[in-house]
Structures are given as C-alpha cells and as structure tokens.
Design a protein around this motif. Structure first.
Motif, PDB file in Angstrom:
ATOM      1  N   ALA A   1       0.820  -1.201   0.000  1.00  0.00           N
ATOM      2  CA  ALA A   1       0.000   0.000   0.000  1.00  0.00           C
ATOM      3  C   ALA A   1       0.859   1.259   0.000  1.00  0.00           C
ATOM      4  CB  ALA A   1      -0.920   0.007   1.220  1.00  0.00           C
ATOM      5  N   ASN A   2       2.012   1.205   0.683  1.00  0.00           N
ATOM      6  CA  ASN A   2       2.786   2.428   0.833  1.00  0.00           C
ATOM      7  C   ASN A   2       3.858   2.614  -0.228  1.00  0.00           C
ATOM      8  OD1 ASN A   2       1.381   3.354   3.055  1.00  0.00           O
ATOM      9  ND2 ASN A   2       2.577   2.055   4.428  1.00  0.00           N
ATOM     10  N   SER A   3       4.088   1.595  -1.031  1.00  0.00           N
ATOM     11  CA  SER A   3       5.133   1.782  -2.038  1.00  0.00           C
ATOM     12  C   SER A   3       4.545   2.216  -3.375  1.00  0.00           C
ATOM     13  CB  SER A   3       5.944   0.500  -2.206  1.00  0.00           C
ATOM     14  OG  SER A   3       5.077  -0.544  -2.592  1.00  0.00           O
ATOM     15  N   LYS A   4       3.241   2.025  -3.558  1.00  0.00           N
ATOM     16  CA  LYS A   4       2.651   2.439  -4.827  1.00  0.00           C
ATOM     17  C   LYS A   4       2.416   3.950  -4.862  1.00  0.00           C
ATOM     18  CE  LYS A   4      -2.129   2.092  -3.520  1.00  0.00           C
ATOM     19  NZ  LYS A   4      -3.175   1.165  -3.253  1.00  0.00           N
ATOM     20  N   ASP A   5       2.304   4.481  -6.024  1.00  0.00           N
ATOM     21  CA  ASP A   5       2.222   5.916  -6.330  1.00  0.00           C
ATOM     22  C   ASP A   5       2.685   6.868  -5.218  1.00  0.00           C
ATOM     23  OD1 ASP A   5      -0.952   4.780  -6.533  1.00  0.00           O
ATOM     24  OD2 ASP A   5      -0.547   6.209  -4.915  1.00  0.00           O
ATOM     25  N   GLY A   6       3.984   6.843  -5.043  1.00  0.00           N
ATOM     26  CA  GLY A   6       4.620   7.906  -4.269  1.00  0.00           C
ATOM     27  C   GLY A   6       4.387   7.869  -2.773  1.00  0.00           C
TER      28      GLY A   6
ATOM     29  N   LEU B   1       2.922   7.551   1.020  1.00  0.00           N
ATOM     30  CA  LEU B   1       1.757   7.703   1.872  1.00  0.00           C
ATOM     31  C   LEU B   1       0.655   8.487   1.178  1.00  0.00           C
ATOM     32  CD1 LEU B   1       3.681   8.726   5.090  1.00  0.00           C
ATOM     33  CD2 LEU B   1       2.776   6.476   4.570  1.00  0.00           C
ATOM     34  N   PRO B   2      -0.596   8.203   1.529  1.00  0.00           N
ATOM     35  CA  PRO B   2      -1.694   9.018   1.000  1.00  0.00           C
ATOM     36  C   PRO B   2      -1.680  10.391   1.675  1.00  0.00           C
ATOM     37  CG  PRO B   2      -2.520   7.448   2.588  1.00  0.00           C
ATOM     38  CD  PRO B   2      -1.066   7.148   2.411  1.00  0.00           C
ATOM     39  N   PRO B   3      -2.240  11.433   1.014  1.00  0.00           N
ATOM     40  CA  PRO B   3      -2.291  12.754   1.653  1.00  0.00           C
ATOM     41  C   PRO B   3      -3.093  12.688   2.943  1.00  0.00           C
ATOM     42  CG  PRO B   3      -3.122  12.836  -0.603  1.00  0.00           C
ATOM     43  CD  PRO B   3      -2.887  11.417  -0.292  1.00  0.00           C
ATOM     44  N   MET B   4      -2.621  13.367   3.938  1.00  0.00           N
ATOM     45  CA  MET B   4      -3.312  13.309   5.220  1.00  0.00           C
ATOM     46  C   MET B   4      -2.931  14.518   6.066  1.00  0.00           C
ATOM     47  SD  MET B   4      -0.904  10.261   6.609  1.00  0.00           S
ATOM     48  CE  MET B   4      -1.020  10.318   8.364  1.00  0.00           C
ATOM     49  N   SER B   5      -3.724  14.768   7.097  1.00  0.00           N
ATOM     50  CA  SER B   5      -3.347  15.791   8.064  1.00  0.00           C
ATOM     51  C   SER B   5      -3.859  15.353   9.421  1.00  0.00           C
ATOM     52  CB  SER B   5      -3.935  17.143   7.680  1.00  0.00           C
ATOM     53  OG  SER B   5      -5.328  17.045   7.581  1.00  0.00           O
ATOM     54  N   GLY B   6      -3.235  15.837  10.452  1.00  0.00           N
ATOM     55  CA  GLY B   6      -3.671  15.446  11.777  1.00  0.00           C
ATOM     56  C   GLY B   6      -2.773  15.987  12.864  1.00  0.00           C
ATOM     57  N   THR B   7      -3.066  15.525  14.078  1.00  0.00           N
ATOM     58  CA  THR B   7      -2.308  15.961  15.238  1.00  0.00           C
ATOM     59  C   THR B   7      -1.549  14.768  15.786  1.00  0.00           C
ATOM     60  OG1 THR B   7      -4.154  17.415  15.716  1.00  0.00           O
ATOM     61  CG2 THR B   7      -2.512  17.161  17.433  1.00  0.00           C
ATOM     62  N   VAL B   8      -0.269  14.945  15.981  1.00  0.00           N
ATOM     63  CA  VAL B   8       0.554  13.870  16.524  1.00  0.00           C
ATOM     64  C   VAL B   8       0.937  14.234  17.944  1.00  0.00           C
ATOM     65  CG1 VAL B   8       2.730  12.623  16.314  1.00  0.00           C
ATOM     66  CG2 VAL B   8       1.482  13.275  14.272  1.00  0.00           C
TER      67      VAL B   8
ATOM     68  N   GLY C   1       0.977  16.436   2.037  1.00  0.00           N
ATOM     69  CA  GLY C   1       0.295  16.495   0.746  1.00  0.00           C
ATOM     70  C   GLY C   1       0.808  15.448  -0.214  1.00  0.00           C
ATOM     71  N   ALA C   2       2.108  15.365  -0.313  1.00  0.00           N
ATOM     72  CA  ALA C   2       2.744  14.390  -1.180  1.00  0.00           C
ATOM     73  C   ALA C   2       4.155  14.196  -0.641  1.00  0.00           C
ATOM     74  CB  ALA C   2       2.780  14.898  -2.620  1.00  0.00           C
ATOM     75  N   ALA C   3       4.929  13.384  -1.352  1.00  0.00           N
ATOM     76  CA  ALA C   3       6.257  13.073  -0.842  1.00  0.00           C
ATOM     77  C   ALA C   3       7.098  14.331  -0.643  1.00  0.00           C
ATOM     78  CB  ALA C   3       6.965  12.122  -1.795  1.00  0.00           C
ATOM     79  N   ASP C   4       6.847  15.378  -1.454  1.00  0.00           N
ATOM     80  CA  ASP C   4       7.644  16.596  -1.302  1.00  0.00           C
ATOM     81  C   ASP C   4       6.810  17.759  -0.791  1.00  0.00           C
ATOM     82  OD1 ASP C   4       6.102  16.831  -3.486  1.00  0.00           O
ATOM     83  OD2 ASP C   4       7.636  17.698  -4.788  1.00  0.00           O
ATOM     84  N   LYS C   5       5.671  17.458  -0.198  1.00  0.00           N
ATOM     85  CA  LYS C   5       4.831  18.516   0.360  1.00  0.00           C
ATOM     86  C   LYS C   5       4.499  18.160   1.796  1.00  0.00           C
ATOM     87  CE  LYS C   5       2.784  20.709  -3.432  1.00  0.00           C
ATOM     88  NZ  LYS C   5       1.976  21.011  -4.411  1.00  0.00           N
ATOM     89  N   LEU C   6       5.071  18.926   2.699  1.00  0.00           N
ATOM     90  CA  LEU C   6       4.904  18.583   4.102  1.00  0.00           C
ATOM     91  C   LEU C   6       4.929  19.851   4.938  1.00  0.00           C
ATOM     92  CD1 LEU C   6       5.047  16.345   6.397  1.00  0.00           C
ATOM     93  CD2 LEU C   6       7.508  16.707   6.333  1.00  0.00           C
ATOM     94  N   ARG C   7       4.058  19.899   5.922  1.00  0.00           N
ATOM     95  CA  ARG C   7       4.163  20.976   6.898  1.00  0.00           C
ATOM     96  C   ARG C   7       4.033  20.368   8.285  1.00  0.00           C
ATOM     97  NH1 ARG C   7      -0.218  25.629   8.365  1.00  0.00           N
ATOM     98  NH2 ARG C   7       0.798  26.283  10.257  1.00  0.00           N
ATOM     99  N   VAL C   8       4.958  20.703   9.141  1.00  0.00           N
ATOM    100  CA  VAL C   8       4.905  20.280  10.531  1.00  0.00           C
ATOM    101  C   VAL C   8       4.930  21.535  11.377  1.00  0.00           C
ATOM    102  CG1 VAL C   8       6.000  18.932  12.339  1.00  0.00           C
ATOM    103  CG2 VAL C   8       6.182  18.186   9.971  1.00  0.00           C
TER     104      VAL C   8
ATOM    105  N   ILE D   1       8.179  23.829   6.719  1.00  0.00           N
ATOM    106  CA  ILE D   1       7.365  23.696   5.515  1.00  0.00           C
ATOM    107  C   ILE D   1       8.253  23.239   4.371  1.00  0.00           C
ATOM    108  CG2 ILE D   1       5.952  24.935   3.844  1.00  0.00           C
ATOM    109  CD1 ILE D   1       5.427  26.817   6.442  1.00  0.00           C
ATOM    110  N   VAL D   2       7.920  22.094   3.811  1.00  0.00           N
ATOM    111  CA  VAL D   2       8.678  21.561   2.685  1.00  0.00           C
ATOM    112  C   VAL D   2       7.764  21.554   1.480  1.00  0.00           C
ATOM    113  CG1 VAL D   2       9.944  19.587   1.789  1.00  0.00           C
ATOM    114  CG2 VAL D   2      10.012  20.082   4.232  1.00  0.00           C
ATOM    115  N   ASN D   3       8.200  22.214   0.409  1.00  0.00           N
ATOM    116  CA  ASN D   3       7.394  22.224  -0.807  1.00  0.00           C
ATOM    117  C   ASN D   3       8.339  22.082  -1.995  1.00  0.00           C
ATOM    118  OD1 ASN D   3       5.480  22.448  -2.714  1.00  0.00           O
ATOM    119  ND2 ASN D   3       4.793  24.503  -2.131  1.00  0.00           N
ATOM    120  N   GLY D   4       8.286  20.960  -2.636  1.00  0.00           N
ATOM    121  CA  GLY D   4       9.205  20.715  -3.740  1.00  0.00           C
ATOM    122  C   GLY D   4      10.635  20.720  -3.235  1.00  0.00           C
TER     123      GLY D   4
END
Lengths: 326, 378
Positions: B53-58, B60-67, B101-108, B120-123
């Motif tokens: 599930a996690n190796s196909k199309d790039g 993890l699926p897009p997600m947001s939440g609180t850790v 958002g995607a492999a190169d889109k992340l905000r923590v 914030i990682v974008n591209g």
C-alpha cells in the motif's frame, strides 16, 4: 460601597415611582416601608405606573436592567474597568520604548511590527489574573453582597422567584465579563493604532493576513475570552451563594484561580491540567494560527460550557433551598 | 433533611455525572460498542499489505492530523531544558500538527503558548519558521549529500512486498515474538497492531506496538511498554487524523515583512567535517563493543565524565547546560559494586546505564542484573 450608599443609589432611581407603589405591592407579605426598597429596583418608567403583573416577561428584563445599572454605576467596578483599560496603554508604551532601543525579541517585534498584535499580547497578560479579579468581584458579590447588606430578603419579596433572581445575577456578571473583555480589546486596539504601524498582520504561523481578517480574529478572541470569564463568573456565583460575606466568595474564587495556575506549573501533574479552567484561558492564541485551530477553540468553549452548567446548577441547588436569614 | 433538598442537589450531581460521562465517553463507548474488528491477518500478510500500500504511487496518501508524543521514562527530574530543545522530548507530552500532501509537500507545526515553529517543505524548497525569534530560515539540501548517507537497506521497489515482509520477519523471529491485534483503535480509526515482544528474559521492554491504519496501512502509532507497567513508557502517534488532501496554502510560505531571513544549507557542514567525523566514528567504533545479543544487547563504550563536560558545551548552543544536566543525572545514580568492580547505576523504565569507575559506560534496555553481568565480561 457601604450599605447606605447602595440604598441611596436605589432610592435615587426609584423615587419617582414611590407614589405608584401601593398598586403593585403584594399585600401582607412585608411591611410597606420595606417594600419600597424592593420596588425601587425597577427603573422608573417614563409612562408612570405599570399595571400589576402585566409584563411578567418584562419584569425579568427590568430587573436585569436595574442590576446592570447598579453594576455599571458602582464606583469600584468603574475603577476596575479603568485600570484594565489602562494596562494595554502601559504595555503599549513600554513596548514602544523597548522597541525603539533596537533590541527586539519575538513578541516585542510582533507588536512593534503591527498594531493589532497589542490586543493579543494584552489579553495574554491580563487573562491570567487581572481580568479574573474584576469578574469575580462582581460575580462573587452578587448574592453574598445582598445577603451581607441585608437586602436579599427584600429582593426575594418581589414576585420574581429565586431562580429568576439567580439568572439575573448571573447574566449581570456575564455582561460585566464581556464589558471587561471589550474594554481591554478596545483600549489595546486604540493604543496599538496610535503607537504602532497598522497593516497586514503576521500570524504565529508566519503567514500574513489582511487588517480586516485581523480584526475578525480579534472579535473571535473577544468572544472566546468573554466566555472564559463567564465560566469563571459561574464559579464565583456558586461560591457567592454559600456565604454572606462577599469578600469570602471573591477571595475563594481568586484562590481557586491561583491554585490552578500553581498546579499547571507542576509538570508531574500534567494529566490534570486539561481539566483546570485557567488552562483554557490562554487558548485564544489558536486564532493566531493558520489555519485557525478550531479544535482548540471548540474544546475550550465546551469546557467553559461544562463549568457554567456544573457551577450554575450548584448555585441553583444551594440558593433555591437556602434559608434567607438576613 | 427535607426531601426537596435531595431532589435539588440531584441536579448538580446529575450535571457532574453527565460532564464526567462526556469526558470519559470516548473509552467507555469504545468498550461498550465492542472493539472494531478487522479481518484477521498474520504478521506476514499485514506487512506485505503495508509495504504494497505504501510503495505504490509515491508513498503515503495525503493526510493531516495531530501527533502527540508522550514519554514517561522514569528519568530523574531534568533541569529546565528549553522548550525547543530535544531533551524536553524525554519527559512529558508534546503535540505537533502535521499536514502531508505528497512526498515533497509537508508541513509540521509545533504550537506552543503564543508561539509556533513551522517546518514547511514544498518541492525542493524548505522553510523553517520560528515565531519566537521572528526568523525564517530557508533550508537548501545540498545535492549529493543525501545519496551518500542513504542507508544500505533494500529499496522496497527492488522486492515484492511479500519478500520484504519475509525478510523482515526472518531476522526478527529469532529474538522476538510477533503477533497481530486486529481490534485496536487509534484516533478513532480501526487499526492493526503489530506487537513485538522480546524473548530475552533480561529485557526491560515488555513489548512494542506499532499500529497500522486498517484501511490505508499508514503507521499511526508506536508504543513502547516497559515491563511491569500498564501505561506505555513512550508513545508517539496521531490523536486526530484525516486522510483528505490538505489545503494548498499550508505548503506555501513567504517570509512575513519584518522577519529575519536566513539561509542554511544542510549537508555542507557534513561534507566539510566528514573525514574528521568518519575518523572519530571509527575510533569510537573500535573501542566500543556489544555484549549479549538481540534485545538483551548491552553497548560498552569507553567514557569519562571530564571529557563530556569539557567537550559538550561547544556543540550545544541553546537549551540546558549539559554539565548541569550530567550532574543532576549522576546525583540520582545509585552506587553499585561487584566482582567486576564498582560504578554508578542509572535506572529508567526502559534503559539502564552503568558508569564504571574504570571508565566504561554500559547502556542497554536490560535489567540492572544483566548490565552488571555484562560489566563482568571483559
């Protein structure tokens, strides 16, 4: 304010009505001389007499109106409002002086860069102690003050009912809580606009929003902090029904607030801090994030609601079964 | 007492009960309605599904939440470390918000009282924003630096998911009992819990639980249980999660007016000091050894307090003074001695450390008995 002064204030508002008194009194319940005081709580009607029992829903609002009139005419409440209004001015001037020195920290930089930020900084200082003091003075005095001054039984002699009186007293405290919040916000906003440049607001998340958006966020903050103070007022009101010494209820509320702050500072007690009321007071900083942390705001408001329901019902249970001895 | 009094006081009592019920409702409802039951899976099937599930199309699926991260390691009280300091993660509870958002889109984002730090990682672009210092740092990852440091693990794409799962489990089976729980729930979602329990007697770790989302197989929680305690000693996981693509503005960042803007290249420092580091690492590796195997392994490193106290402050810019930190930790240490010599023992729920007087530091997730046994092995 002394009892005599209190009576004077009421007499001043009630005098024109004294002549119509006989029509409204419930016969045989209390001596005439004392009924005067009770009826005096109704503000003077421009049209003159009101038929007995004609406006029962109106009676509630009239009682509330007269309570509010008393609250906002009391010199000590006005002094408290003035002090709270002065604090943002002092903070603003102090930050202005520091900012011109060139040495800027994070928060000072925020305020120096934008006038609207002063409101949030002022709230973060005042919400911890000074605003709770003002609110608990009014709410803690509400029942105990009347009992201590010996005016409670006259209030209850009017066909208003204890539940309704309690509700009026609480609403009065809530309005005062919002007045306190609004005074702080307006004072901070004006001071900020005079001392610091206005313009787009930088949020904690580093994003920038327009002035209109910033003002909207201040409005949300006022609503949230006002609700926080209303929850504190419920505690003060509940404590107020247990004593006839108003300073006791006021002091007890403040001791509770301070004890909660101390408990919050102990890291080992981290598991109970989410349930303490003051923990939620400062959560208004959720509006300064992007996107607005609605989860934190909702949780805070739910906590305030829970406190209001719990302590409101305690106040009601105590007050409706209380023997009025003074 | 009159009857009316009881009835009246029933109201606040009922209110308290309702509020208490609402607070406790989460766990209670979960217990009453029965645990969510996912179809049963063996550990191998589960891992294979997760890898697939996690190796196909790039990824993890897009997600947001609180850790939320919680640690109760039973450490001696640490002197006040700065809130941003990594040391503060060793005790108490911390919360970050994550937008992916995607492999190169992340905000923590790490929200603290009237402050917030953001990554914030974008591209190819990354920003680090710290509101307390009003500083935006533009991070550039030096090309090439990353490849050299990549771990020599088999890439998931090289193997079929089944093979990956097999390999992982083959290595693990020798020291660890693996089972799968299919009735757990994390952040309101049914999850599979992969439970790894050490077989070694002397291990302080009771078990490690890794929760994988029942639908997307995204890891949602990791818990480490110490022996003899019902609450996890260390836990990191989502308290709230949604699998919808987060709004695009989360990944855009423009430094606000008036903020300090800095630039930093990750990997540059690394490259410069690389030779030096490599040498140092070789040096340490030559002196260090491991006693025992699997979960009961104990690392033995030559160590002297004086070295640490003089070396450390140069490297550490902020946070607590390391010297003071070491002192306070040593204060809580108990002196022990045996046929192997004598030393100071530091116990926590998960890790035991022994500092011998002859200049060795032994660290392992084992009981004090095991560690003194290891100290005897020369």
């Amino acid at each position: 304010m002394s009892t005599a002064e209190k009576a004077d204030t009421r007499a001043a508002t009630g005098d024109p009505e004294a002549g119509t008194d006989a029509a409204r009194r419930t016969p045989g319940l209390v001596p005439v001389a004392e009924t005067m005081r009770t009826t005096e709580r109704h503000p003077p009607e421009p049209s003159g007499a009101v038929p007995a029992g004609a406006g029962r829903p109106w009676a509630f609002w009239r009682l509330l109106g007269s309570e509010l009139g008393l609250t906002f005419r009391r010199p000590r409440n006005l002094v408290m409002l003035a002090v709270l209004g002065a604090v943002p001015v002092i903070i603003g001037i102090a930050l202005r002086v520091v900012a011109s020195d060139g040495q800027m920290g994070g928060m000072i930089q925020d305020v120096a860069g934008n006038s609207l930020m002063l409101t949030f900084v002022s709230f973060s200082f005042l919400v911890l102690l000074l605003m709770p003091v003002a609110v608990s003075v009014v709410a803690g005095d509400s029942i105990a003050g009347e009992a201590g001054a010996g005016t409670l039984r006259y209030l209850l002699a009017a066909p208003a009912g204890r539940t309704r009186l309690l509700l009026v007293k609480y609403l009065n405290a809530v309005v005062f809580a919002y007045a306190v919040t609004a005074v702080v916000a307006l004072s901070a906003l004006l001071t900020g606009l005079i001392l610091f440049p206005a313009g787009p607001v930088t949020l904690l998340s580093g994003t920038t929003v327009s002035v209109a958006d910033g003002l909207l966020r201040i409005l949300i903050t006022v609503g949230y902090v006002g609700a926080a103070m209303a929850a504190l007022a419920a505690i003060a009101l509940a404590l107020s029904t247990f004593t006839e010494v108003s300073i006791g209820a006021i002091a007890a509320t403040l001791v509770l607030v301070i004890v909660c702050q101390v408990l919050r500072a102990i890291p080992e007690l981290g598991s109970i801090t989410p349930y303490l009321l003051p923990t939620r007071f400062t959560n208004f900083d959720a509006v300064l994030r992007s996107p607005i942390d609605t989860g934190a705001l909702r949780e805070g408001l739910l906590a305030f609601g829970a406190y209001i329901v719990l302590f409101g019902s305690i106040a009601w249970a105590r007050f409706s079964g209380k023997d009025i001895t003074s | 007492m009159r009857r009316g009094t009881f009835v009246r006081w029933g109201v606040p009592i009922a209110a308290a009960a309702v509020i208490g019920g609402a607070i406790g409702a989460g766990p209670v409802i979960a217990a009453v309605s029965g645990e969510p039951v996912l179809p049963e899976r063996s550990a191998q099937q589960l891992l294979a599904d997760a890898v697939a599930a996690n190796s196909k199309d790039g990824g993890l699926p897009p997600m947001s939440g609180t850790v939320q991260q919680t640690a109760s390691l039973g450490l001696p009280a640490l002197p006040q470390a700065g809130e941003a300091s990594p040391l503060s993660l060793l005790s108490g509870s911390h919360e970050v918000k994550v937008w992916y958002g995607a492999a190169d889109k992340l905000r923590v984002a790490m929200p603290t009282q009237l402050n917030e730090t953001n990554l914030i990682v974008n591209g190819g672009q990354a920003w680090y924003w710290d509101s307390s210092t009003n500083t935006a740092t533009k991070l550039t990852i030096k090309a090439g630096a990353r490849k050299e440091h990549e771990l020599p693990t088999p890439r998931p794409t090289d193997l079929t998911p089944q093979q990956v799962a097999e390999r992982l489990l083959a290595n693990v089976d020798q020291h660890t009992a693996v089972r799968v729980i299919n009735t757990a729930e994390v952040a309101g979602r049914p999850v599979y819990q992969l439970v790894l329990a050490p077989k070694a007697e002397g291990s302080l770790v009771q078990e490690i639980r890794i929760a994988l989302d029942g639908e997307t197989y995204v890891p949602l929680q990791v818990q480490v249980y110490a022996k003899g305690s019902a609450e996890p000693a260390f836990q990191v996981g989502f308290t709230q999660v949604t699998f919808t693509p987060p709004a695009a503005e989360n990944f855009t960042f423009t430094p606000p007016a008036g903020a300090k803007v800095e630039e930093q290249t990750i990997g540059a420092d690394f490259a410069e000091n690389e030779e030096q580091r490599a040498e140092h690492a070789k040096d340490v590796a030559g002196q260090a050894k491991v006693v025992g195997e699997g979960w009961a392994a104990v690392a033995v490193v030559p160590f002297s307090l004086e070295n640490l106290k003089t070396e450390a402050p140069a490297g550490q810019e902020r946070g607590a003074d390391p010297g003071a930190l070491v002192d306070s930790v040593l204060k809580s240490a108990t002196p022990v001695s045996g046929t192997w010599g004598s030393g100071k023992l530091i116990r926590t729920k998960l890790v035991t450390a022994l500092l011998t007087d002859d200049g060795r530091l032994l660290v392992g997730a084992v009981t004090p008995e095991e560690i003194t046994k290891a100290a005897g092995v020369k």
